[in-house]
Design an enzyme around this catalytic site. Structure first.
Site, PDB file in Angstrom:
ATOM      1  N   LYS A  29      68.964  83.769  -1.711  1.00  0.00           N
ATOM      2  CA  LYS A  29      68.224  82.306  -1.947  1.00  0.00           C
ATOM      3  C   LYS A  29      67.975  81.749  -0.764  1.00  0.00           C
ATOM      4  O   LYS A  29      66.784  81.364  -0.435  1.00  0.00           O
ATOM      5  CB  LYS A  29      68.966  81.347  -2.726  1.00  0.00           C
ATOM      6  CG  LYS A  29      68.877  81.686  -4.330  1.00  0.00           C
ATOM      7  CD  LYS A  29      69.688  80.840  -5.209  1.00  0.00           C
ATOM      8  CE  LYS A  29      69.847  81.678  -6.679  1.00  0.00           C
ATOM      9  NZ  LYS A  29      70.946  81.029  -7.582  1.00  0.00           N
TER      10      LYS A  29
ATOM     11  N   GLN B 161      75.521  76.421  -7.103  1.00  0.00           N
ATOM     12  CA  GLN B 161      75.578  77.727  -7.521  1.00  0.00           C
ATOM     13  C   GLN B 161      76.736  78.108  -8.548  1.00  0.00           C
ATOM     14  O   GLN B 161      78.077  77.558  -8.419  1.00  0.00           O
ATOM     15  CB  GLN B 161      75.976  78.808  -6.503  1.00  0.00           C
ATOM     16  CG  GLN B 161      76.182  80.336  -6.754  1.00  0.00           C
ATOM     17  CD  GLN B 161      74.750  81.020  -7.045  1.00  0.00           C
ATOM     18  OE1 GLN B 161      73.850  80.578  -6.673  1.00  0.00           O
ATOM     19  NE2 GLN B 161      74.607  81.447  -8.176  1.00  0.00           N
TER      20      GLN B 161
ATOM     21  N   ASP C 187      66.987  73.637 -10.240  1.00  0.00           N
ATOM     22  CA  ASP C 187      67.209  74.652 -11.325  1.00  0.00           C
ATOM     23  C   ASP C 187      66.811  74.396 -12.804  1.00  0.00           C
ATOM     24  O   ASP C 187      66.887  75.054 -13.679  1.00  0.00           O
ATOM     25  CB  ASP C 187      68.874  74.825 -11.333  1.00  0.00           C
ATOM     26  CG  ASP C 187      69.013  76.220 -10.872  1.00  0.00           C
ATOM     27  OD1 ASP C 187      68.448  77.054 -10.680  1.00  0.00           O
ATOM     28  OD2 ASP C 187      70.409  76.405 -10.299  1.00  0.00           O
TER      29      ASP C 187
END
Ligand code: NAP
Length: 290
Positions: free
Chosen positions: A59, A103, A128
């Site tokens: 990422k 994460q 997200d």
């Protein structure tokens, strides 16, 4: 787009994700040339799960490629919920940070409550799309950050250039991060949507009725080739290792190619799209602050 040896055409997520990153790079350069802020993504990694390290590294690399500022924070597994929430609050206040990614999964055996952690991220910085506010907005068909994998699935489906209205979609899997949001996005395109899960009585019969199949289960090649209706579009979200240690999806790819008109391979289908969509959410969040 390449043609497979059988009838199905491949929905090439690898190629599309390169295109998405190139487009984002152009958007970010244009923003900066116009004197606007550089989009910034904060990544937070708790603990030392090796797979999570690789995901975060990928990422951050993608951020660098498109010109998004990357702010990375690593915390030991035993950090605890209170300190993690303090860090998130700090990132919520930081004007250089437009997107925040925690994460997952958080380390097991400590006091982390994933729902509370995700709810602490400011809804506008929810790169997200997992914040309950944003998931509610998706349910109501309102503008909000969309979870990255479902957003990538829709971008791939668009490559098939179908008039989806009134067609039947079958989504296998009902998780909050893939199955449910994909089903809502398909519904928003006026599809008739069936959601299947582990208690579905006759999965084969459900899938056989589908013009579009989305498989998000996590079981190697659960969906058989002869379940696929001739001409259907098949989007395989699953990432599994089979008995030989080979990476495979939730669909028996080679058999499904005999019936499908379009299909995503694993690897190289849905997987590569997720990072592109994460960066797109971050850039979109920055443009909302202009
Ligand atoms: P998950 O939270 O474990 O959900 C799996 C879903 O599959 C559940 O709804 C479960 O039903 C259903 N299911 C399990 N066994 C079934 C069966 N025999 N028949 C029908 N449905 C069944 O998984 P997830 O997070 O949604 O992920 C699904 C897959 O996608 C995994 O392989 C994961 O690695 C992959 N994934 C890929 C990406 C990416 O490409 N970037 C991102 C996320 C996930 P119940 O609800 O009844 O238990």
């Amino acid at each position: 787009m390449t043609t497979h040896s059988s009838s199905a055409q491949i929905l090439d997520g690898k190629a599309l994700s390169v295109q998405v990153l190139d487009e984002l790079q152009a958007t970010v350069s244009a923003r900066i040339a116009a004197g606007k802020s550089q989009p910034g993504l904060a990544t937070v990694l708790v603990g030392d799960d090796p797979a999570s390290h690789i995901y975060v590294r990928n990422k951050r690399r993608a951020c660098k490629k498109v010109g998004v500022a990357s702010f990375h924070h690593e915390l030991p597994a035993e950090t605890g919920q209170r300190r993690l929430l303090e860090l998130i609050e700090k990132l919520n206040q930081d004007p250089k940070v437009h997107g925040i990614l925690i994460q997952l999964p958080l380390p097991k055996g400590f006091d982390y409550d994933e729902n509370e952690v995700l709810s602490t991220i400011h809804a506008d910085k929810d790169a997200d799309g997992f914040h309950p506010f944003n998931q509610g907005a998706l349910l109501q068909g309102r503008e909000a950050p969309i979870p990255c994998t479902p957003k990538g699935v829709m971008r791939l489906l668009d490559l098939a250039k179908l008039d989806l209205s009134g067609l039947h979609a079958v989504v296998v899997g009902r998780s909050n991060i893939v199955g449910k949001p994909v089903a809502l996005l398909l519904l928003a395109r006026n599809m008739t949507v069936t959601i299947c899960h582990s208690r579905t009585k006759d999965l084969a019969a459900e899938v056989r009725r589908a013009d579009v199949v989305v498989a998000a289960v996590g079981i190697s090649e659960l969906v058989q080739g002869d379940w696929i209706k001739p001409g259907a579009v098949v989007l395989d979200v699953g990432i599994n290792r089979n008995a030989e240690g080979k990476l495979v999806g939730d669909v028996d790819f080679h058999a499904a190619c005999q019936n499908a008109a379009w299909i995503t391979p694993v690897p190289g289908g849905v997987g590569p799209m997720t990072i592109g969509m994460l960066l797109q959410n971050t850039v979109e969040a920055a443009s909302l602050k202009d």
